[in-house]
Design a protein around this motif. Sequence first.
Motif, PDB file in Angstrom:
ATOM      1  N   ASP A   1       0.859  -1.187   0.000  1.00 53.84           N
ATOM      2  CA  ASP A   1       0.000   0.000   0.000  1.00 53.84           C
ATOM      3  C   ASP A   1       0.893   1.234   0.000  1.00 53.84           C
ATOM      4  OD1 ASP A   1      -2.386  -1.499   0.167  1.00 53.84           O
ATOM      5  OD2 ASP A   1      -2.181  -1.658   2.339  1.00 53.84           O
ATOM      6  N   LEU A   2       0.605   2.165  -0.889  1.00 48.48           N
ATOM      7  CA  LEU A   2       1.416   3.374  -1.000  1.00 48.48           C
ATOM      8  C   LEU A   2       0.542   4.499  -1.527  1.00 48.48           C
ATOM      9  CD1 LEU A   2       4.499   4.287  -0.786  1.00 48.48           C
ATOM     10  CD2 LEU A   2       4.525   4.056  -3.271  1.00 48.48           C
ATOM     11  N   ALA A   3       0.629   5.659  -0.896  1.00 50.56           N
ATOM     12  CA  ALA A   3      -0.130   6.828  -1.339  1.00 50.56           C
ATOM     13  C   ALA A   3       0.824   8.007  -1.501  1.00 50.56           C
ATOM     14  CB  ALA A   3      -1.226   7.176  -0.339  1.00 50.56           C
ATOM     15  N   VAL A   4       0.780   8.638  -2.683  1.00 51.70           N
ATOM     16  CA  VAL A   4       1.639   9.789  -2.977  1.00 51.70           C
ATOM     17  C   VAL A   4       0.745  11.005  -3.142  1.00 51.70           C
ATOM     18  CG1 VAL A   4       3.395  10.728  -4.500  1.00 51.70           C
ATOM     19  CG2 VAL A   4       3.255   8.257  -4.137  1.00 51.70           C
ATOM     20  N   ARG A   5       0.894  11.953  -2.236  1.00 50.36           N
ATOM     21  CA  ARG A   5       0.044  13.143  -2.229  1.00 50.36           C
ATOM     22  C   ARG A   5       0.809  14.369  -2.705  1.00 50.36           C
ATOM     23  NH1 ARG A   5      -1.838   9.827   1.824  1.00 50.36           N
ATOM     24  NH2 ARG A   5      -4.125   9.698   1.955  1.00 50.36           N
ATOM     25  N   PRO A   6       0.100  15.370  -3.246  1.00 56.39           N
ATOM     26  CA  PRO A   6       0.784  16.588  -3.695  1.00 56.39           C
ATOM     27  C   PRO A   6       1.424  17.312  -2.520  1.00 56.39           C
ATOM     28  CG  PRO A   6      -1.607  16.863  -3.753  1.00 56.39           C
ATOM     29  CD  PRO A   6      -1.359  15.419  -3.498  1.00 56.39           C
ATOM     30  N   GLY A   7       2.622  17.817  -2.746  1.00 59.63           N
ATOM     31  CA  GLY A   7       3.304  18.542  -1.691  1.00 59.63           C
ATOM     32  C   GLY A   7       3.809  17.652  -0.580  1.00 59.63           C
ATOM     33  N   ARG A   8       4.046  16.372  -0.875  1.00 58.05           N
ATOM     34  CA  ARG A   8       4.540  15.430   0.121  1.00 58.05           C
ATOM     35  C   ARG A   8       5.700  14.614  -0.470  1.00 58.05           C
ATOM     36  NH1 ARG A   8       1.808  18.081   2.951  1.00 58.05           N
ATOM     37  NH2 ARG A   8       0.182  17.460   4.458  1.00 58.05           N
ATOM     38  N   VAL A   9       6.658  14.252   0.373  1.00 59.87           N
ATOM     39  CA  VAL A   9       7.746  13.375  -0.028  1.00 59.87           C
ATOM     40  C   VAL A   9       7.526  12.022   0.633  1.00 59.87           C
ATOM     41  CG1 VAL A   9      10.228  12.958   0.019  1.00 59.87           C
ATOM     42  CG2 VAL A   9       9.368  15.288  -0.297  1.00 59.87           C
TER      43      VAL A   9
ATOM     44  N   ARG B   1       6.743  23.177  -4.575  1.00 59.66           N
ATOM     45  CA  ARG B   1       5.988  23.528  -5.774  1.00 59.66           C
ATOM     46  C   ARG B   1       4.742  22.668  -5.951  1.00 59.66           C
ATOM     47  NH1 ARG B   1       9.914  25.104 -10.717  1.00 59.66           N
ATOM     48  NH2 ARG B   1       7.856  25.281 -11.641  1.00 59.66           N
ATOM     49  N   GLY B   2       4.487  21.774  -4.996  1.00 56.98           N
ATOM     50  CA  GLY B   2       3.259  20.993  -5.013  1.00 56.98           C
ATOM     51  C   GLY B   2       3.373  19.632  -5.643  1.00 56.98           C
ATOM     52  N   LEU B   3       4.585  19.204  -5.977  1.00 54.69           N
ATOM     53  CA  LEU B   3       4.748  17.880  -6.568  1.00 54.69           C
ATOM     54  C   LEU B   3       4.681  16.804  -5.487  1.00 54.69           C
ATOM     55  CD1 LEU B   3       6.076  19.759  -8.829  1.00 54.69           C
ATOM     56  CD2 LEU B   3       7.446  17.763  -9.394  1.00 54.69           C
TER      57      LEU B   3
END
Length: 312
Positions: A44-52, A214-216
């Motif tokens: 399970d993996l979640a990649v959100r904007p503005g998060r590393v 920058r929101g990536l």
Amino acid sequence: MTSETTGTHGAVLEGGAPGGDRPIVELRGAGKAYGNIRALHGVDLAVRPGRVTCVLGDNGAGKSTLIKIVSGLHQHTEGEFLVDGEPVRFTTPREALDRGIATVYQDLATVPLMPVWRNFFLGRELTRGPWPVRRLDIARMKRTADAQLRDMGIVLDDLEQPIGTLSGGQRQCVAIARAVHFGARVLILDEPTAALGVKQSGVVLKYIAAARERGLGVIFITHNPHHAYMVGDHFSVLRLGTLELSAARSEVTLETLTNHMAGGAELAALKHELAQVGGVDVDELPEERELSAAPEPAVADPAASEPVEGKS
């Protein structure tokens, strides 16, 4: 003096991601099997904007397989892969790029003898003039490359110099700026600091933080828990193709992360056997309960973790 990167990191954690909290990329119970060999299972993996999101693991843990699934090189054989909440099954990396998922591999996909500006637009060159006599728009590519690099805080005196003459950290930063310019929303960085010294690693970590600002959404693949903890918002540790640890920054300490990354849980389980070997000091080895127990909330607050006698 507080660094710019540290300040940005705190602001993002407290203020929320620029693009909201909905994941751009999400894996639910994802896995990959090559015939009878299961390389990845139940991740399970979640990649959100503005998060590393930092993905750690030893060799053979499944990091490369995870990268290949998200970047569109391979397809998952179990679970779900969602982009913007929509189930997807990419067949080529181009499809992933079209959805804003860019990967910066260790070799950086650059041509060492070509100028910096030419590498910036490699495969996506700008042209001008009517067909069939169209030609490269060199002046516009140079202006654009210089502006984009400066926007990321990268100032190069000469864009005509071969990119091979730059340091490893500078080449990583050029690759990051190139991905951002061409519309990346999720940036996958494959061991960007593995072959770099301390100073160059710091440069790369600074630009990872800049990409987050920058929101990536950033997926930072690394062997180094110290580098991960400097910029990470969420940590996922893979071991033998499965997810051993998944925790937010506030839920894990650097010591706990390092122990998981170094196989501390296995050492704790083997503590009794190691005690039978002469010359092995097992007193400093962690207990299994120490690794699995969640840290106290006060640990995440630097002010709260100061010793009492140190206060005036």
